[in-house]
Design an enzyme around this catalytic site. Sequence first.
Site: not given
Ligand code: F6P
Length: 546
Positions: A211, A217, A272-273, A389
Amino acid sequence: MSTPATQPTPSPAAWNELAAHAAKTRDTHLRALFAADPSRAERFTAEAVGLFLDYSKNRIDDQALALLLKLAEQSKLKERIELMFTGAAINITENRAVLHTALRAPKDAVILHDGNNVVPLVHAVLDKMAAFASQIRSRAWKGFTGKPIKNIVNVGIGGSDLGPVMAYEALRSCSDRGLVFRFVSNVDGTDFAEAVHDLDPAETLFIISSKTFTTLETMTNAHTARQWSLAALKDERAVARHFGAVSTNAKEVSAFGIDTANMFEFWDWVGGRYSMDSAIGLSTMIAIGPDHFRELLDGFHAMDVHFRTAPFDANLPVILGMLAVWYTDFFNAETIAVLPYDQYLKRFPAYLQQLTMESNGKSVTLDGGRVDRPTGPVYWGEPGTNGQHSFYQLIHQGTRLIPCDLIGFARSLNPLPKHHDLLMSNVFAQAEALAFGKTPEQVKAEGTPDWLVPHRVFDGNRPTNVILAEKLTPAILGALVALYEHSVFVQGTVWRINSFDQWGVELGKQLAQRIIPELASAEEPALAHDSSTNALIKRYRALKAR
Ligand code: F6P
C-alpha cells in the site's frame, strides 16, 4: 484533524444489564438450555448469502441475546455502519474513510468520497487487472527473452500478503494449474531464496504489493527480486516485463523503476488488512481469472448488503460480533479459535489473525480514554481434523474457555470416497462434545474404574458456532471474509475503539531502524539501549563475527 459527525455514545445501561444477566446465568449449562427449549436449535440460527450459522450452542438465553443486541443498538451500531458505508472518516486517527465495501460494489453503485464517486475508479482498476491477468493466463504476456510468464511471485507483507496467500490456497480448485504462484513476505532471506530456488527468471513475474511502497520488508525483498531477475536477464529493460506493482504510491513505484503501466492502484481509504479484494488481489485474479474474481467480489458485496440492511437479530456479522463481545467481556475468554474443516482454508486462521487483532487489539477509546473492559480476543486456529490431534485436548478439558467457530461445507471439492462424511462428522461431533460433554455418571456407566473417572469426564458447556455452506466457491469465500470483517467492526464499535488504525506496529519498526546500523557497522558501536538489549546486540555481533 476532523472527526466523524457521529461518535458512539457510552452505553452503560446495556453493559450493566448484561453484567447482571451474565452473573445470574453464567453457570447455566448448555445441557439445561437445550433440555428446557426444544426449539432452541431452530431459533438460534441465522442464514444469509449461502452461509448458515448455528449459534445455538452458545451460553446464551433469549434475554442474553436481546441484551447483546440492545448493547449493539445503544452503541449506535446502525449509525456507525452507515457512516462506514457512506465514506465518513471513521478512521479518526488517520483521518481516513473506511470504504473497503466500495471495492466490491457493482458498477452502477454511487459511493462518494470527498464528493467524488469512487465506484468508476474501482471498476477501472478491475478492468485493468482483468486485461493484465488475461494476458498472463493466455500466456500472451511474454518475458524479456520472449518466453511466456509461468511463475507469479507476490512480494508483500501483512495485508499485502495474507489475503493473497489465503485466497490463492482457498480457491486453488479453480486456479490455473499451469501457473506457479509463490508468496514472499518475510525479510528473512530464506523466504525469498526458497520461493525462487526452482524458478527461471525468464518466466517469472514479480508483483510488488505494498500500500505504502515503503515497508522495509517488502522493499528489501523487491530489491532482491530485481537483482535476481537482472542477474539472469542482464538488461534494465527487463523490469518492465517482469515486474508489476500494486500500491497507493505511484511516485515510489516509478522511483523503483516499475513501469506505471504495470501499476495497479488502490486508495488510502482501503486498509491493508481489508484489501484482498482491491488490486492487492491481482495474484488471486491471475490464478482464478477475472470471472471468478468477480464472483468473489459479489460474495463480499452480498454480505455487505446483508450487514447493512438485515435486522440485528438476523444479521450474521452482528450476531457473531456480539457473541465475541459476550465471551470476551463476561466470561474472561481471551481467545477465539477458528477451525475450518476444509483444507483449502488452511491459511484462513492466519488471515483472520491480522484482520481481527490488528483491528481490535486496542486499549484506547475513540475519544482517547482507556477502555474499561477487555477488547480484541486472540484469534487462532488450524484446519480440522488436524487440530483435533493437537490442541483440542485443551479446548475440551483445559481450564480456559475457548469459544470456537467451526466452518464446514456440505460438498467437497475433492469428493474421494468416504472422506467428506468422515470430515464433517467431526464438525458435528466436536460441537456436540464441547457443548454437552460427558458426565461422571456416563463415564462410570462405561465401566471406568472410579480413580479414572475424573480424567475421562468432559464438563462440556464450551461454546461453538457452526458455519455451514454448500461448497467453497469464490462467492462463498467472499461472503465468509466479509462476515468476519464486519464482525470485527461490530466488536470495535461496541468497544468504542478504532478498528482501522494500527499504531501498535510503529514502535518496533522505529527501534529496528535504530538497531540496523548497530548490527551492520564494522566498528563496535556505542550502544545506549537498556542493558539486556545492549548485551544481546553485543552477543549477536560476536557470534556473527566468528
Ligand atoms: O504491519 C503494519 C502494516 O501497515 C499492515 O497494516 C499492512 O497490511 C502491512 O504493514 C503492509 O503494509 P504495506 O502494504 O504498506 O506494505
